[in-house]
Design an enzyme around this catalytic site. Structure first.
Site, PDB file in Angstrom:
ATOM      1  N   ASP A   1      43.184 -15.920  54.089  1.00  0.00           N
ATOM      2  CA  ASP A   1      42.077 -16.098  53.074  1.00  0.00           C
ATOM      3  C   ASP A   1      40.863 -15.175  53.276  1.00  0.00           C
ATOM      4  OD1 ASP A   1      43.742 -18.224  52.764  1.00  0.00           O
ATOM      5  OD2 ASP A   1      42.145 -19.769  53.037  1.00  0.00           O
TER       6      ASP A   1
ATOM      7  N   HIS B   1      42.657 -15.492  58.331  1.00  0.00           N
ATOM      8  CA  HIS B   1      41.721 -14.917  57.495  1.00  0.00           C
ATOM      9  C   HIS B   1      41.636 -13.463  57.671  1.00  0.00           C
ATOM     10  CE1 HIS B   1      39.988 -19.011  57.823  1.00  0.00           C
ATOM     11  NE2 HIS B   1      39.480 -18.856  56.456  1.00  0.00           N
TER      12      HIS B   1
HETATM   13 ZN   LIG Z   1      38.019 -19.178  52.600  1.00  0.00          ZN
END
Ligand SMILES: [Zn+2]
Length: 398
Positions: free
Chosen positions: A127, A282
């Protein structure tokens, strides 16, 4: 389960704006290390519109947003109070959330969300990209022949479009994670639509295709947000394993060793798995990319690793159905220029030439590919053939 919003906002700003870490090994984002699997239409780096400011909820009174709103019928969208969030990332008054809202972060309720992959499969998702650190991750994924689902922030796509374009061409599954990363249930219907559509538009400009998957920031989703997503043609994706890697930010409360330990525990428990997994990581900054690269080989030794579209056998995760992404059941990545709904796409690099013209080289070649790429998924075979023919004739005239 919710993040500290102010803290994560600071991390996002840091990742986006900080000068390059002199100790990092950042590579040139414009220099892919592997040949693209998808021939993307050309993109010059000049966007067609002035996008909203980065990291801010877009205004909804612009002609662009009003146009998007006019295309949607919102009359049956649930009318529930917006959920205000505290600085600590929690709803200020969870009691305002009705039970029928099926709010995941408050109750763990799912409703047609993708939550896991089949037994033995590890769904890779990253992400908050693309960032200046993304090319290191993409290099590693290329080298180890893995594809991931990348939930992009629209602001980041505009600022780091070279990295986004590289990931699109590599056949990663590109998806939306909002424009400015707000909690979804704190937004009006109009604000949420603007967050999704500006991100979708930026990806379309850079890569030439239209996304259909969405992950809510903080996992914040309820039936009002799902209703809006479905109207826009989106499928929501949650996760079942969370690395909490975002907490490794400078000044954060999590160490790389703790993230490694999470992987230790998941791998140790793998023999008892009843289902596969979707992992939350991430591509936010150097530490998270380091942790991903460090742990991926042992994950690969334990599970089959792939994107969410691959593990759910969705070979057409974009609106343009002539584009195929590889799946578990054997679909191969490529662009089918003969039929927008074909089940026999061309495969891999060099397998998607749109014309046999001997002049199909260089810039003109790109123009022909662009016309075909953008058209075939939406037009009939006959009309698409006319588009390609017209482009070829234009080249002959030039
Ligand atoms: Zn996020």
């Amino acid at each position: 389960m919710l993040y500290n919003l102010s803290f994560l906002a600071a991390i996002l700003a840091l990742a986006r704006n900080a000068a390059a870490d002199p100790s990092s090994t950042t590579t040139n984002p414009a220099t892919p290390t592997a040949a693209p699997l998808l021939d993307l239409p050309p993109f010059s780096g000049t966007f067609s519109i002035a996008y909203p400011p980065s990291d801010k909820i877009p205004p909804t009174d612009t002609p662009q947003v009003q146009k998007w709103l006019a295309e949607l019928d919102l009359t049956d969208v649930p009318d529930w109070p917006l959920v205000p969030f505290t600085e600590d990332g929690d709803p200020k008054n969870p009691k305002v959330i009705p039970e029928e809202a099926c709010d995941w972060t408050e109750t763990g309720c799912f409703n047609k969300d993708v939550t896991t992959c089949p037994l033995g499969v590890w769904g890779l998702t990253y992400d908050d990209g693309p960032t200046e650190f993304s090319p290191q991750l993409y290099d590693f994924l290329d080298k180890t022949e893995q594809k991931a689902t990348l939930f992009y922030i629209g602001s980041n796509v505009v600022e780091n479009w070279q990295a986004a374009r590289r990931a699109c061409g590599a056949g990663h599954h590109i998806a939306v994670h909002t424009w400015s990363h707000p909690p979804s249930t704190s937004l009006t219907n109009e604000q949420f639509i603007a967050e999704v559509k500006y991100t979708e538009m930026a990806i379309k400009e850079v890569c030439g295709f239209t996304t259909t998957y969405f992950r809510p920031p903080y996992g914040d989703i309820d039936n009002r947000i799902r209703s809006l997503l479905w109207k826009m043609g989106y499928t929501s994706v949650i996760w079942d394993y969370d690395t909490d890697d975002w907490m490794m930010a400078p000044g954060g409360q999590r160490t790389e060793a703790q993230v490694d330990q999470a992987f230790d525990q998941w791998i140790a428990a793998a023999p008892q798995d009843k289902a596969g997994h979707i992992i939350l990581e991430h591509e936010l900054y150097q530490n998270t990319v380091n942790a991903a690269i460090k742990n991926l080989p042992r994950v690969q030794a334990t599970w089959k690793t792939m994107s969410v579209s691959a593990c759910t056998n969705n070979s057409h995760p974009y609106q343009e159905k002539n584009i195929t992404l590889a799946t578990m059941d054997g679909a191969k990545t490529g662009i089918d220029l003969d039929n927008g709904n074909s089940s026999t796409p061309t495969t891999g690099a060099g397998g998607s030439q749109p014309t046999s013209s001997g002049q199909d080289q260089g810039k003109n070649s790109d123009e022909v590919k662009s016309a075909a790429f953008l058209s075939v998924g939406l037009l009939s075979k006959e009309v698409a053939a006319l588009v390609v023919m017209s482009a070829t004739i234009a080249i002959a005239v030039i």
